[in-house]
Design an enzyme around this catalytic site. Structure first.
Site, PDB file in Angstrom:
ATOM      1  N   LYS A 191      -0.778   1.006   1.815  1.00 32.24           N
ATOM      2  CA  LYS A 191      -0.686   1.959   0.716  1.00 32.24           C
ATOM      3  C   LYS A 191      -1.309   3.280   1.171  1.00 32.24           C
ATOM      4  O   LYS A 191      -2.271   3.285   1.948  1.00 32.24           O
ATOM      5  CB  LYS A 191      -1.431   1.392  -0.495  1.00 32.24           C
ATOM      6  CG  LYS A 191      -1.290   2.181  -1.787  1.00 32.24           C
ATOM      7  CD  LYS A 191      -2.010   1.432  -2.906  1.00 32.24           C
ATOM      8  CE  LYS A 191      -1.877   2.119  -4.241  1.00 32.24           C
ATOM      9  NZ  LYS A 191      -2.522   1.336  -5.342  1.00 32.24           N
ATOM     10  N   SER A 250       0.232   0.791  -9.131  1.00 33.77           N
ATOM     11  CA  SER A 250       0.504   1.981  -8.335  1.00 33.77           C
ATOM     12  C   SER A 250       0.967   1.658  -6.914  1.00 33.77           C
ATOM     13  O   SER A 250       1.429   2.544  -6.195  1.00 33.77           O
ATOM     14  CB  SER A 250      -0.754   2.858  -8.274  1.00 33.77           C
ATOM     15  OG  SER A 250      -1.845   2.160  -7.672  1.00 33.77           O
ATOM     16  N   SER A 284      -2.661  -2.784 -10.203  1.00 34.70           N
ATOM     17  CA  SER A 284      -1.776  -2.114  -9.257  1.00 34.70           C
ATOM     18  C   SER A 284      -1.308  -2.947  -8.081  1.00 34.70           C
ATOM     19  O   SER A 284      -0.459  -2.501  -7.314  1.00 34.70           O
ATOM     20  CB  SER A 284      -2.446  -0.840  -8.742  1.00 34.70           C
ATOM     21  OG  SER A 284      -2.533   0.116  -9.772  1.00 34.70           O
TER      22      SER A 284
END
Length: 454
Positions: free
Chosen positions: A80, A158, A182
């Site tokens: 990420k 996310s 997330s």
């Protein structure tokens, strides 16, 4: 996918690599080819081809020389866009940080997986500054959920790119962060496994923060066994102290408060079918109301969410400067809400959090875990949310609702695929444990997965 290896699990790839049937260099080349050929080019924000090929070559040599570093040697991993990678600016899914100073060293968990022999292939897309459960990114585009067949549907956030990269078969694992869901939300939306570790289980040094009192991290991957392998290495351990659970030893509690409110019938049906499978396999299941879940949301309404207050502290200077105009307006507006939380409000939230964590622990018998739908709905269509701020806000709040409970209570969780709901989209089953119950949780998830996927 036209490639044969990139969509396989970590465990499967490990057997092939360690046996000599698959060369790490060939796998790295295949991975980059798959990423470049894939129809959706919003998934990866940057590729680390030079680094990855050097790591793959070193892995191949170790294995040829009989010096393998273990099961993860030569396995590709994506990160990420919150994790520091030496020599690159950490942009957190935002154009505001495009010219930020490059990281001087890898984040601790990046270094740990590198030490285990893993091959870092790139950084993936995400909700800007990790501040949304939907995965929409107006700067770099929104990855399309690979399971959607009736138009583009949300990837979840996310950790949007992390989930899609795995679900699309581009990498076997990607590492995400989880502040309100997330990791577990995009895992459920995309039909893969997502493990949120207890906050502090793994080092957060070198990870761009959202709200440090809630921030945690974990892998998105194809199986729970893969999650166990990755979690072990992220902590710098060599072997996992986790046994495969037995269903007859599982005691699961279905919360009757909040989590089913407004849930889609297809989600409830898939969850109940999965629950029945677990019960037939020997798991003990009971249902219980948790009034403290309602109190948690009442506290946020009265004092403001802790996450918003802490996010405002992180972004205060940015919001007051020219960088605010470059932010996603929805992210900026949500962060500004934290300014309304006074010191007395925040202290009240801290006190209440400790009290509710203790009350939650007292409401469960020793060894019990929660089981619930990860989300009350399947991944929504993306297009209606792009131009409708009210719909975005309502959908984001509902998407985060079930998972953020566990973050506030400082626990751990695993989302497992458990069937499909509306439009044939994936549904997730969420197992949740209390703080530092990760071993028990992962043991239970291994047992549950065997039945749900059998």
């Amino acid at each position: 996918m036209t490639t044969s290896n990139t969509g396989r699990s970590v465990s499967t790839l490990s057997v092939l690599i360690q046996s000599g049937a698959l060369d790490p260099v060939a796998l790295a080349e295949e991975t980059f080819a798959a990423i470049r050929d894939f129809g959706d080019q919003t998934i990866f924000l940057s590729l680390l081809e030079e680094r990855a090929m050097a790591e793959a070559q070193a892995s191949a040599k170790r294995i040829r020389d009989g010096r393998s570093r273990g099961a993860l040697d030569g396995i590709p991993v994506a990160w990420k866009d919150l994790f520091d990678v030496e020599g690159l600016a950490t942009t957190a899914g935002s154009k505001v940080l495009a010219n930020a100073t490059s990281a001087e060293r890898d984040a601790d968990v990046v270094a740990a997986l590198c030490a285990a022999g893993m091959v870092s292939v790139g950084r993936v897309n995400m909700s800007e500054f990790a501040f949304s459960g939907l995965g929409i990114n107006p700067h770099y585009g929104t990855p399309r959920n690979p399971a959607s067949r009736d138009g583009a549907r949300l990837p979840g956030g996310s950790s949007s790119g992390s989930a899609v990269a795995v679900a699309a078969g581009l990498v076997p694992v990607s590492i995400g962060t989880d502040t309100g869901g997330s990791v577990r939300i995009p895992a459920a939306f995309n039909g893969i496994v997502g493990y949120k570790a207890t906050r502090g289980r793994c080092s957060m040094r070198g990870v761009f923060p959202l709200a440090k009192s809630h921030d945690s991290l974990g892998p998105l991957c194809r199986t729970v066994a893969d999650a166990v392998l990755i979690d072990t290495a992220m902590r710098g351990a060599i072997t996992a102290d986790i046994r495969r659970g037995v269903l007859s030893d599982l005691s699961l509690v279905v919360p009757e408060t909040i989590v089913f409110d407004g849930a889609e019938p297809g989600v409830v049906a898939a969850f109940e079918v999965a629950l029945a499978k677990l019960e037939r396999g020997g798991a003990k299941i009971r249902r219980q109301a948790f009034p403290l879940f309602s109190e948690l949301f009442e506290l946020a309404a009265r004092h403001g969410p802790m996450v918003s207050a802490e996010a405002f502290a992180v972004h205060k200077d940015r919001l007051a400067g020219p960088g605010a105009a470059e932010m996603d307006p929805r992210v900026a507006a949500r962060a500004r809400l934290g300014e309304k939380t006074t010191t007395s409000d925040y202290l009240a939230l801290l006190e209440a959090r400790g009290r509710l964590i203790a009350a939650f622990a007292a409401s469960l018998a020793p060894g019990e875990l929660l089981v619930a739908p990860t989300l009350p709905h399947v991944a929504p269509l993306t297009e209606p949310l792009l131009g409708d701020d009210d719909l975005f806000t309502k959908t984001n709040a509902k998407t985060l609702r079930n998972t953020l409970i566990n973050n506030f209570l400082d626990g751990c969780g695993v989302s497992l695929p458990c069937g499909t709901g509306d439009a044939g989209m994936p549904v997730g089953l969420l197992l949740s444990g209390q703080r530092n119950e990760d071993e028990r949780l992962l043991s239970a998830a291994l047992a549950a997965e065997a039945v749900l996927q059998g």
